[in-house]
Scaffold this active site. Structure first.
Site, short mmCIF file in Angstrom:
data_model
loop_
_atom_site.label_atom_id
_atom_site.label_comp_id
_atom_site.label_asym_id
_atom_site.label_seq_id
_atom_site.Cartn_x
_atom_site.Cartn_y
_atom_site.Cartn_z
N LYS A 300 -36.48 50.12 1.61
CA LYS A 300 -35.80 50.65 0.42
C LYS A 300 -36.48 51.95 0.02
O LYS A 300 -37.68 51.96 -0.25
CB LYS A 300 -35.85 49.64 -0.73
CG LYS A 300 -35.38 50.19 -2.09
CD LYS A 300 -35.41 49.13 -3.20
CE LYS A 300 -35.09 49.74 -4.57
NZ LYS A 300 -35.13 48.75 -5.67
N ASP A 305 -35.72 55.38 -9.69
CA ASP A 305 -34.73 54.41 -10.17
C ASP A 305 -34.62 54.46 -11.69
O ASP A 305 -35.43 53.89 -12.40
CB ASP A 305 -35.15 53.00 -9.71
CG ASP A 305 -34.13 51.94 -10.09
OD1 ASP A 305 -33.02 52.32 -10.54
OD2 ASP A 305 -34.43 50.74 -9.93
N LYS A 312 -32.20 52.02 -17.48
CA LYS A 312 -33.40 51.27 -17.85
C LYS A 312 -33.93 51.77 -19.19
O LYS A 312 -33.75 52.94 -19.52
CB LYS A 312 -34.50 51.51 -16.79
CG LYS A 312 -34.31 50.77 -15.49
CD LYS A 312 -35.47 51.09 -14.54
CE LYS A 312 -35.29 50.44 -13.19
NZ LYS A 312 -35.26 48.97 -13.21
N ASP A 323 -40.33 53.40 -6.41
CA ASP A 323 -39.28 52.50 -5.92
C ASP A 323 -38.90 52.79 -4.46
O ASP A 323 -37.98 52.18 -3.93
CB ASP A 323 -38.06 52.60 -6.84
CG ASP A 323 -37.26 51.31 -6.91
OD1 ASP A 323 -37.82 50.25 -6.58
OD2 ASP A 323 -36.08 51.37 -7.29
N ASP A 382 -28.27 48.95 -11.88
CA ASP A 382 -29.72 48.91 -11.68
C ASP A 382 -30.10 47.95 -10.55
O ASP A 382 -31.26 47.94 -10.12
CB ASP A 382 -30.40 48.51 -12.99
CG ASP A 382 -31.89 48.81 -13.00
OD1 ASP A 382 -32.35 49.53 -12.09
OD2 ASP A 382 -32.57 48.33 -13.93
N GLU A 384 -29.63 48.31 -7.50
CA GLU A 384 -29.20 49.28 -6.48
C GLU A 384 -29.88 49.06 -5.14
O GLU A 384 -29.35 49.43 -4.10
CB GLU A 384 -29.47 50.71 -6.98
CG GLU A 384 -30.89 51.25 -6.75
CD GLU A 384 -31.98 50.49 -7.50
OE1 GLU A 384 -31.64 49.77 -8.46
OE2 GLU A 384 -33.16 50.61 -7.11
N ARG A 386 -30.48 46.39 -3.37
CA ARG A 386 -29.75 45.51 -2.44
C ARG A 386 -28.51 46.22 -1.89
O ARG A 386 -28.07 45.91 -0.79
CB ARG A 386 -29.39 44.19 -3.15
CG ARG A 386 -28.50 44.32 -4.34
CD ARG A 386 -28.60 43.13 -5.29
NE ARG A 386 -29.81 43.19 -6.13
CZ ARG A 386 -30.13 42.28 -7.05
NH1 ARG A 386 -29.35 41.23 -7.25
NH2 ARG A 386 -31.23 42.40 -7.76
N1 BES Z 1 -36.61 48.77 -8.65
C1 BES Z 1 -36.22 47.70 -9.49
C2 BES Z 1 -37.15 46.49 -9.41
C3 BES Z 1 -38.56 46.70 -9.91
C4 BES Z 1 -38.89 46.41 -11.22
C5 BES Z 1 -39.55 47.13 -9.06
C6 BES Z 1 -40.19 46.56 -11.65
C7 BES Z 1 -40.86 47.30 -9.49
C8 BES Z 1 -41.18 47.00 -10.79
C9 BES Z 1 -34.82 47.24 -9.10
O1 BES Z 1 -33.98 48.22 -8.63
C10 BES Z 1 -34.17 46.69 -10.34
O2 BES Z 1 -33.97 47.45 -11.25
N2 BES Z 1 -33.87 45.41 -10.34
C11 BES Z 1 -33.27 44.78 -11.45
C12 BES Z 1 -32.20 43.87 -10.94
C13 BES Z 1 -31.30 43.30 -12.02
C14 BES Z 1 -30.51 44.40 -12.68
C15 BES Z 1 -30.37 42.29 -11.40
C16 BES Z 1 -34.35 44.00 -12.19
O3 BES Z 1 -35.24 43.47 -11.55
O4 BES Z 1 -34.31 43.97 -13.41
ZN ZN Z 2 -34.88 49.83 -7.76
MN MN Z 3 -32.95 49.23 -10.16
#
Ligand code: BES
Ligand code: ZN
Ligand code: MN
Length: 546
Positions: A300, A305, A312, A323, A382, A384, A386
């Site tokens: 990834k 992000d 966010k 990220d 968010d 993204e 996956r």
């Molecule tokens: N890049 C983030 C996950 C992340 C969070 C990595 C904190 C490192 C530290 C990912 O893209 C994300 O935002 N995931 C969301 C998914 C949700 C919207 C289903 C999350 O984990 O809140």
């Molecule tokens: Zn992310």
């Molecule tokens: Mn994200």
């Protein structure tokens, strides 16, 4: 198990050309030199001689004992006085005032003997050189920790010392104006071993350890680099440099090409930014006669992000420059693989883009179609990672990859579940999962498996598409992995969620604040282990039956 395809002819494959605007500056501690010498330690002229001690030892033996004797029992006295305990990473500096050649002796604690392993050597090797650097000492001589009564083989010890030393001294000072004047750098470590044969083994270990650590540092630099510098194009430049240095094939696909290939999930994320997206594809042909002996490393590469339209909150958002750690670790692992040359074909695929809420950004409720034809309802922009990985996985399958390992800072839920001590592992193939965990045991990078029970599949059911990209608050890391599972097309697949482990919030052992380089060393180790399992060198192969 999946039908094995042979690699398709690939368009526009180029050998990497030199790139003018590679961002990464030379890391300062690349000046660090580690040498191995065969000599008697008490006779060496050095600012500091590092010896060691297990916890609870009252009278040191071996090299430490020899130094103790030459100092008329000074170390034994300090143990008696309770000043030296031998705790892990404990450092005690003794000035010798001319009694022996070394100006100082540094007694390094190895901790309890029953907990001692190569990981302890990595950790204490890092602690000791940081201690010396704080004292303004830039050179030292050390014995090979653990190669005596510790029971490590000399090569293992040498490798662990080199890894710990390089990684522990790492600093990212690229943007601090007075950085170079502010501190002395540690410059030279000499590992001393009297026996010539053992010294040769230590030297081989030091060489491999330095190779591995330098690749980790490539990944750390990329992750620490701010997102206005580490754009998808710059990631591609970094990959081009690795490919050029190692003589690997590389292709970088751009938005129009990816659209043409039907990467609707990846392109949905990429449409929120003006910054061009890149699909970076690196090939190492280590076993060209057996195309089915292959491994795909999928990363990834979200260079920033923001969350997109599902923006966010601002607090801590700066951490989202990291990220792309999965992509960085895949690129760095290819640097090691290119140098160690395991007998296996490795394909690296990195999906790099920003996730921005630009005027053309995708909206919650949009439905996108991935390369394999499956549709995804974008509940949350968010989620993204996956989406971009879905197409990267499809691409690797189209290239005939039968074993897939994806690496991603995929979910915040992972940090909640396992914290920063270990990486979450999920997947569909118990053998490949176990091989990954076992590779981690060798590198000292920890992994823990999470379940993928069918019951969780309901979480990503959509009313309008084949699946949705967010499963809500329950089992967030698992529902993310279950979406990825829809794009592996029957191949053996492992997913590594490094959201917690790709960065460290403290200095500890060979980790410093910021990027860790996890899981670069394990990815390279896995490639070597898989190569070994596919064509064992001689008897004693530990390849497991499936
Ligand atoms: N890049 C983030 C996950 C992340 C969070 C990595 C904190 C490192 C530290 C990912 O893209 C994300 O935002 N995931 C969301 C998914 C949700 C919207 C289903 C999350 O984990 O809140
Ligand atoms: Zn992310
Ligand atoms: Mn994200």
């Amino acid at each position: 198990m999946a039908a094995t395809q042979t690699a398709k002819p690939k368009p526009k494959t180029t050998k990497a050309k030199n790139s003018a605007k590679t961002p990464a500056k030379t890391p300062k501690n690349s000046r660090l030199e580690i040498k191995v010498e065969s000599a008697d330690i008490t006779g060496i002229d050095t600012p500091a001689l590092v010896v060691n001690l297990f916890r609870g030892v009252k009278k040191p033996g071996g090299a430490t004992g020899a130094v103790d004797e030459a100092l008329d029992g000074a170390i034994t006295q300090l143990i008696e006085d309770g000043e030296i305990k031998g705790a892990t990473g404990e450092t005690t500096l003794i000035h010798t005032f001319g009694r022996i050649k070394p100006k100082r002796v540094l007694v390094l604690g190895l901790g309890p003997k029953d907990k001692f392993d190569a990981q302890v050597v990595r950790r204490v090797s890092a602690e000791v050189v940081r201690f010396l650097r704080r004292k303004g000492i830039s050179r030292a001589v050390t014995i090979a920790h653990g190669a005596g009564i510790g029971g490590l083989d000399p090569q293992q010890s040498g490798q662990a010392i080199a890894e710990g030393t390089h990684l522990g001294l790492y600093r990212f000072g690229a943007y601090q104006s007075n950085y170079s004047e502010s501190t002395t750098e540690f410059e030279k470590l000499t590992v001393v071993e009297l026996d010539k044969t053992r010294a040769k083994s230590i030297e081989a270990g030091v060489k491999l350890g330095s190779t591995v650590a330098q690749a980790c540092i490539v990944a750390r630099d990329m992750v620490n680099e701010p997102a206005n510098h580490m754009t998808p194009s710059r990631m591609a430049d970094a990959a081009l440099k690795v490919a050029k240095d190692q003589g690997l094939k590389i292709q970088v696909l751009d938005n129009p090409e990816m659209k043409k290939m039907g990467m609707g999930a990846f392109m949905g994320v990429a449409q929120g930014t003006d910054e061009p997206a890149k699909l970076i594809v690196i090939r190492y042909d280590g076993d060209p006669a057996n195309p089915e002996n292959n491994l795909g490393l999928i990363g990834k590469g979200i260079t920033f992000d923001t969350g997109g339209i599902s923006l966010k909150p601002p607090g801590g958002m700066e951490a989202m420059k990291g990220d792309m750690a999965g992509g960085a670790s895949v690129i760095a692992a290819m640097q090691i693989i290119g140098q160690t040359k395991p007998k296996i074909n490795v394909l690296a695929v990195i999906a790099a883009t920003e996730n921005m809420p630009g005027p053309s950004a995708q909206r919650p409720g949009d439905v996108v179609r991935a390369m394999n034809g499956k549709t995804i309802e974008v509940i949350n922009t968010d989620a993204e990672g996956r989406l971009v990985l879905a197409d990267a996985l499809c691409y690797a399958r189209e290239q005939g990859i039968t074993k897939l390992v994806d690496v991603a800072t995929l979910t915040g839920a992972m940090v909640t579940t396992l914290g920063k001590a270990c990486t979450g592992v999920m997947g569909n193939d118990d053998t490949l999962i176990q091989q990954t965990i076992d590779a981690g045991k060798k590198t000292g990078e920890k992994f823990w498996q999470l379940p993928m029970f069918d019951e969780y599949k309901d979480l990503i059911k959509s009313d309008v598409a084949d699946m949705k990209n967010s499963g809500g608050r329950q089992a967030g890391s698992i529902s993310a992995a279950l979406l990825l599972a829809e794009f592996v097309d029957g191949a053996a697949w492992v997913h590594l969620d490094i959201a917690g482990t790709s960065t460290s919030d403290k200095v500890s052992g060979y980790l410093v604040r910021g990027a860790t380089g996890v899981p670069v060393r394990t990815l390279a180790q896995l490639a070597m282990d898989l190569a070994e399992a596919a064509s064992p060198k001689k008897s004693g192969s530990r390849a497991k039956a499936k």
